[in-house]
Design an enzyme around this catalytic site. Structure first.
Site, PDB file in Angstrom:
ATOM      1  N   LYS A  22      -9.776  13.551  18.199  1.00 64.54           N
ATOM      2  CA  LYS A  22     -10.545  14.662  18.741  1.00 64.54           C
ATOM      3  C   LYS A  22     -10.891  14.324  20.186  1.00 64.54           C
ATOM      4  O   LYS A  22     -11.258  13.185  20.498  1.00 64.54           O
ATOM      5  CB  LYS A  22     -11.809  14.844  17.908  1.00 64.54           C
ATOM      6  CG  LYS A  22     -12.705  16.002  18.297  1.00 64.54           C
ATOM      7  CD  LYS A  22     -13.918  16.043  17.365  1.00 64.54           C
ATOM      8  CE  LYS A  22     -14.800  17.244  17.606  1.00 64.54           C
ATOM      9  NZ  LYS A  22     -15.947  17.276  16.656  1.00 64.54           N
ATOM     10  N   SER A  37     -16.170  21.383  14.251  1.00 73.34           N
ATOM     11  CA  SER A  37     -15.607  21.496  15.582  1.00 73.34           C
ATOM     12  C   SER A  37     -14.320  20.693  15.775  1.00 73.34           C
ATOM     13  O   SER A  37     -13.639  20.828  16.791  1.00 73.34           O
ATOM     14  CB  SER A  37     -16.639  21.035  16.612  1.00 73.34           C
ATOM     15  OG  SER A  37     -17.020  19.686  16.388  1.00 73.34           O
ATOM     16  N   SER A  79     -18.589  18.847  11.172  1.00 70.97           N
ATOM     17  CA  SER A  79     -17.393  18.942  12.009  1.00 70.97           C
ATOM     18  C   SER A  79     -16.221  18.084  11.576  1.00 70.97           C
ATOM     19  O   SER A  79     -15.111  18.267  12.077  1.00 70.97           O
ATOM     20  CB  SER A  79     -17.751  18.619  13.461  1.00 70.97           C
ATOM     21  OG  SER A  79     -18.567  19.620  14.008  1.00 70.97           O
TER      22      SER A  79
END
Length: 649
Positions: A250, A325, A349
């Site tokens: 990420k 996310s 997330s």
């Protein structure tokens, strides 16, 4: 023998062959009969298998060199290999001469040095080592190869089938860490080749085709890093399970060799001074950082849209969001753009994109894994962890990334709470005798989600678990009334993060970024609201930190103690996956982990009627990752709910 062979014919031949004891001994020792019976069945079912090569009466017959080489060349041709094996005619084939013949078309760059005491001629040893390493013909033991023993037709059939499999191009789709390491150790694959396979898939399915838009940037050094790790494997051996394994991060994990953007145009050229602690640990374990994945900008939401990369799509349905996310990581791992991925989790997330992409996610206990170098949202709730296609792969990554880091004081609590390896808890029978509580308070009212959960509960029972239904969360109404700390902490902790970027940082404060307008308009108000927080001395903030945390932790521990529970379960999201541009909410289940700091493992639980994934969370006491991994692995192995997205075959 052709593909349309009657199954009763295969069965008849196989039954007769297995009566010829000891069938498997000439190939390998342990569990030989079971292994070879499966391989013989597969051999007989192939299109390329010569008719009547092996029958109910000739399985134990000695194979001639002409028959053996012709069979090997047929298998190689069927696998797309165009070089024939050359040989001199002879009456029989011994195990050492078979190794020499096979060595003509097998290339094993990391062949093992073997100490076979029965090999009388050293001239055979190089080929024997190559073929033993490849797995085509294994020794009887570490010290005995089976020198001068002749091959039967059964042996020849098994070797030919293994050769056919060996020469097949490696398929990275759904490939696990274990299968990749096996392919590397046997010479079928190099890390360099694997990296290229993943890069090809990113180009095919992320840049083109369905255009998932999950990747922000590919590491330009990935191929050269893979070459270095291949050379190291050849010279020194493997560092461990992650040696040469490509990982997608990420893009809020700091990388000293690539920008870390948080999904924002404002940080598109921001290259940190050093790696995040977990990234450093991954590299030390031999992993390759293949790419940085899109995320919901600054980790603010569940739909994964950002100013730097736009909207990421769900590989199971391009009209749906991938969760957030860490949605770019979720979509990319579901589509097999890398072996495993890393996400961060403040309010779901890791868990939500794992659920929405039919994946496994681990949100570790806060204090188990360092957050140093992960762009913060709210450090009271933040943590980072693996997103993978299997529980085993997630456990392997967890092994590499946990531990004490002086730059994150919370990790001091990990000392004494880390097992030798989380892989030791991969127990397919792990559900037997377990007591698991069903937290109906956070199920919600969505009939599709609840139908999947009803089925999952039955599957847990079938696996041997005892389910205690509708366990009650003490003070849940009060706990649920508290807000998320990201609204309070982000400004101050993000400004601290910017300071760590050094004198060359693009901006010094959140205010500077807001002034530029270099962010997605959808988060403008969130940024401004957070920037307007004047101080963390506010009584409301202190109440959340002190009272919410204490109430939530006590509620979970009391519930589990009162009911003698090993874990709690509930749907990862009480809401179905929305269409692009929709407002994604997930219910209240995420709070049980986010508000307590306790660990959660998310696993695939099934699909809705429109074929969208649904995940289930296992949550437990602090540092109970071993127990949760055991339960999740057992559930995974007995249900096999993981499916490959049809859009990225």
């Amino acid at each position: 023998m052709k593909k349309k062979i009657m199954m009763r014919t295969i069965s008849s031949v196989l039954t007769s062959i297995l009566m010829l004891a000891p069938l498997a001994t000439p190939i390998h020792a342990a569990n030989a009969t079971t292994s070879q019976s499966t391989e013989i069945t597969s051999f007989l079912a192939q299109d390329w298998t010569p008719k009547d090569f092996i029958t109910s009466s000739n399985g134990k017959s000695v194979v001639t060199s002409t028959e053996f080489v012709n069979l090997l060349n047929t298998a190689a041709d069927a696998a797309g290999y165009d070089q024939d094996i050359a040989y001199k005619s002879g009456d029989v084939v011994t195990r050492e001469t078979a190794a020499v013949l096979l060595d003509q078309i097998i290339d094993v760059p990391y062949s093992q040095n073997l100490a076979y005491n029965d090999v009388k001629s050293s001239s055979y040893l190089p080929s024997i080592e190559v073929i033993s390493t490849s797995g085509l013909i294994k020794g009887f033991s570490d010290s005995r190869y089976g020198y001068e023993q002749t091959l039967t037709k059964t042996d020849a059939a098994v070797i030919a089938y293994r050769l056919y499999q060996y020469l097949q191009p490696f398929n990275p789709v759904e490939a696990s860490i274990t299968s990749i390491q096996s392919a590397m150790e046997t010479g079928r694959l190099t890390s360099e080749e694997l990296v290229q396979l993943y890069l090809d898939r990113i180009e095919q399915y992320d840049d083109n085709g369905p255009k998932l838009n999950s990747i922000i940037k590919v590491n330009d050094q990935a191929i050269s890093l893979a070459k270095e790790l291949d050379a190291e494997r050849s010279d020194q051996g493997s560092r461990g399970p992650l040696h040469g394994i490509p990982i997608i991060l990420k893009d809020n994990f700091d990388t000293a060799d690539m920008p870390t953007t948080g999904g924002s145009l404002a940080l598109k050229d921001s290259v940190p001074a050093d790696d995040a602690y977990q990234v450093k640990k991954l590299r030390e374990a031999g992993a390759i950082i293949l790419a940085k994945a899109n995320l919901h900008e600054f980790a603010f939401g569940y739909t994964t849209t950002s100013s730097i990369s736009g909207q990421t799509l769900n590989p199971y349905n391009l009209t749906r969001v991938p969760g957030g996310s860490s949605g770019g990581t979720g979509a990319s791992i579901a589509a097999s753009f890398a072996t495993v991925g890393m996400g961060s989790d403040t309010g779901g997330s890791i868990r939500v994109p794992s659920s929405f992409n039919n994946l496994v996610g681990i949100r570790p206990t806060i204090g188990l894994s360092s957050r140093d170098g992960i762009m913060p949202l709210a450090l009271t709730q933040d943590t980072g962890g693996p997103i993978a296609r299997t529980v085993a792969d997630a456990a392997a990554v967890l092994d590499a990334t946990v531990g004490y880091d002086p730059n994150d004081v919370t990790t001091a609590s990990s000392i004494g709470n880390i097992p030798d390896s989380y892989l030791d808890y991969l127990d397919s029978e792990g559900l037997k005798g377990a007591r698991i509580g069903i937290v109906r308070d956070v199920f919600g009212t969505d009939s599709e989600i609840n139908t999947v959960m009803t089925n999952a509960i039955q599957e847990l029972k079938q696996g041997g678990a005892t389910l205690i239904d509708n366990v009650s969360i003490p003070n849940f109404t009060q706990i649920n009334s508290f807000g998320s700390l990201s609204a309070w902490e982000f400004k101050f902790q993000f400004n601290d993060y910017l300071t760590t970027l050094g004198d060359n940082r693009p901006y010094s404060t959140l205010s500077d970024i807001i002034t530029t307008g270099l962010f997605d308009p959808s988060i403008a108000q969130q940024l401004k609201d957070r920037n307007n927080i004047g101080s963390l001395e506010d009584e409301t903030y202190k109440d959340i930190v002190l009272y919410r945390t204490r109430l939530a932790q006590q509620a979970i521990l009391k519930m589990m103690a009162d009911n003698d529970l090993d874990a709690l379960i509930f749907p990862t999201s009480a809401k179905q996956i929305v269409k692009i541009d929709g407002d994604q909410t997930i219910g209240d289940g995420f709070k049980l982990s986010s508000f307590t700091g306790y660990p959660t493992v998310t696993v695939p639980a099934g699909f809705t009627t429109d074929n969208m994934p649904v995940g289930m969370d296992f949550i437990g006491r602090p540092f109970s990752e071993p127990t949760l991994i055991k339960l999740a692995y057992s559930f995974e192995q007995s249900t096999q709910h993981r499916r490959t997205p049809v859009l990225t075959p």
